[in-house]
Design a protein around this motif. Structure first.
Motif, PDB file in Angstrom:
ATOM      1  N   LEU A 233       0.839  -1.200   0.000  1.00  0.00           N
ATOM      2  CA  LEU A 233       0.000   0.000   0.000  1.00  0.00           C
ATOM      3  C   LEU A 233       0.877   1.255   0.000  1.00  0.00           C
ATOM      4  O   LEU A 233       0.647   2.207  -0.754  1.00  0.00           O
ATOM      5  N   TRP A 234       1.906   1.255   0.839  1.00  0.00           N
ATOM      6  CA  TRP A 234       2.831   2.407   0.907  1.00  0.00           C
ATOM      7  C   TRP A 234       3.493   2.648  -0.443  1.00  0.00           C
ATOM      8  O   TRP A 234       3.566   3.768  -0.937  1.00  0.00           O
ATOM      9  N   ARG A 235       3.967   1.555  -1.068  1.00  0.00           N
ATOM     10  CA  ARG A 235       4.657   1.702  -2.369  1.00  0.00           C
ATOM     11  C   ARG A 235       3.693   2.207  -3.432  1.00  0.00           C
ATOM     12  O   ARG A 235       4.074   2.954  -4.323  1.00  0.00           O
ATOM     13  N   GLU A 236       2.434   1.844  -3.303  1.00  0.00           N
ATOM     14  CA  GLU A 236       1.428   2.239  -4.288  1.00  0.00           C
ATOM     15  C   GLU A 236       1.018   3.706  -4.129  1.00  0.00           C
ATOM     16  O   GLU A 236       0.865   4.418  -5.119  1.00  0.00           O
ATOM     17  N   VAL A 237       0.836   4.165  -2.888  1.00  0.00           N
ATOM     18  CA  VAL A 237       0.215   5.496  -2.732  1.00  0.00           C
ATOM     19  C   VAL A 237       1.082   6.579  -2.102  1.00  0.00           C
ATOM     20  O   VAL A 237       0.703   7.749  -2.148  1.00  0.00           O
ATOM     21  N   SER A 238       2.248   6.225  -1.519  1.00  0.00           N
ATOM     22  CA  SER A 238       2.993   7.261  -0.775  1.00  0.00           C
ATOM     23  C   SER A 238       3.721   8.235  -1.694  1.00  0.00           C
ATOM     24  O   SER A 238       3.987   9.374  -1.308  1.00  0.00           O
ATOM     25  N   GLY A 239       4.103   7.769  -2.890  1.00  0.00           N
ATOM     26  CA  GLY A 239       4.913   8.597  -3.773  1.00  0.00           C
ATOM     27  C   GLY A 239       6.303   8.837  -3.228  1.00  0.00           C
ATOM     28  O   GLY A 239       7.003   9.762  -3.654  1.00  0.00           O
TER      29      GLY A 239
END
Ligand code: MD6
Ligand code: FE
Length: 200
Positions: free
Chosen positions: A87-93
């Protein structure tokens, strides 16, 4: 809405939510929830906490800090589950993985006063929050205490990304609505916040 604040309602589907709760049950068996207290006064928080990842956020009479071990057991915090890293890799930028996942557990009466997340070295990374269980009223203001605030209802599966200018805005939880979700057997709300702590 504050610039840099991204609200992704229902971003995590029911199956991901159930899997996360399973992961959290195992993690809490290893790193039990504890009741933090305020620096100096020793006044207890109404939420209970634990952490996942190489670093965990704690608060006690000595102050707020990140540390690699659980204050009760002295053991390292359990790892951050793969679903959350994805999730972090997908949405954190942000190009580096988070180092801390703070787990906050709210029962019906718990709340969280307005605060800023500012114990990290690196404010270039956002803080990413995941809500599970009962719906809560999230309040967010500006970078100064005492400014104008607004609210957002956070429900199970909702993801909130506090990046950019919103990264250092005051925010808190006014209240939790008991009985609004059946995800957690005994009710209540879990909030997970993923943070990058050190400069890479
Ligand atoms: C909560 N959240 O939702 C409390 N902090 O229970 C936070 O304190 C928070 O949602 C930083 C970024 C996002 C958050
Ligand atoms: Fe916060």
């Amino acid at each position: 809405m504050q610039p840099g604040l991204r609200y992704l309602p229902g971003h995590l589907g029911p199956e991901d939510q159930r899997q996360l709760v399973e992961n959290l049950r195992a993690a809490v068996a290893e790193a039990p929830l504890f009741t933090p207290v305020m620096p100096r006064t020793g006044r207890p928080f109404t939420v209970r906490m634990t952490n996942l990842g190489p670093l965990g956020w704690v608060s006690d009479r000595a102050g707020y800090r990140y540390q690699p071990t659980h204050p009760g057991t002295g053991r390292p915090w359990p790892p951050i589950p793969g679903t959350l890293l994805e999730l972090w890799r997908e949405v954190s930028g942000y190009p580096h993985d988070p180092e801390a996942c703070l787990v906050n557990f709210y029962n019906g009466g718990a709340k969280m006063g307005l605060h800023r997340d500012e114990d990290e070295e690196d404010f270039a990374a956002p803080v990413l929050s995941v809500s599970l269980g009962d719906t809560a009223v999230f309040r967010i203001g500006g970078p100064e205490r005492g400014g104008k605030t607004g609210t957002l209802k956070l429900s199970s599966g909702d993801v909130l990304v506090m990046g950019g200018a919103s990264r250092l805005c005051y925010h808190g939880i006014d209240r939790v609505f008991s009985g609004t979700s059946s995800l957690l057997k005994d009710g209540g709300r879990i909030n997970l916040t993923l943070r990058r702590v050190r400069r890479p």
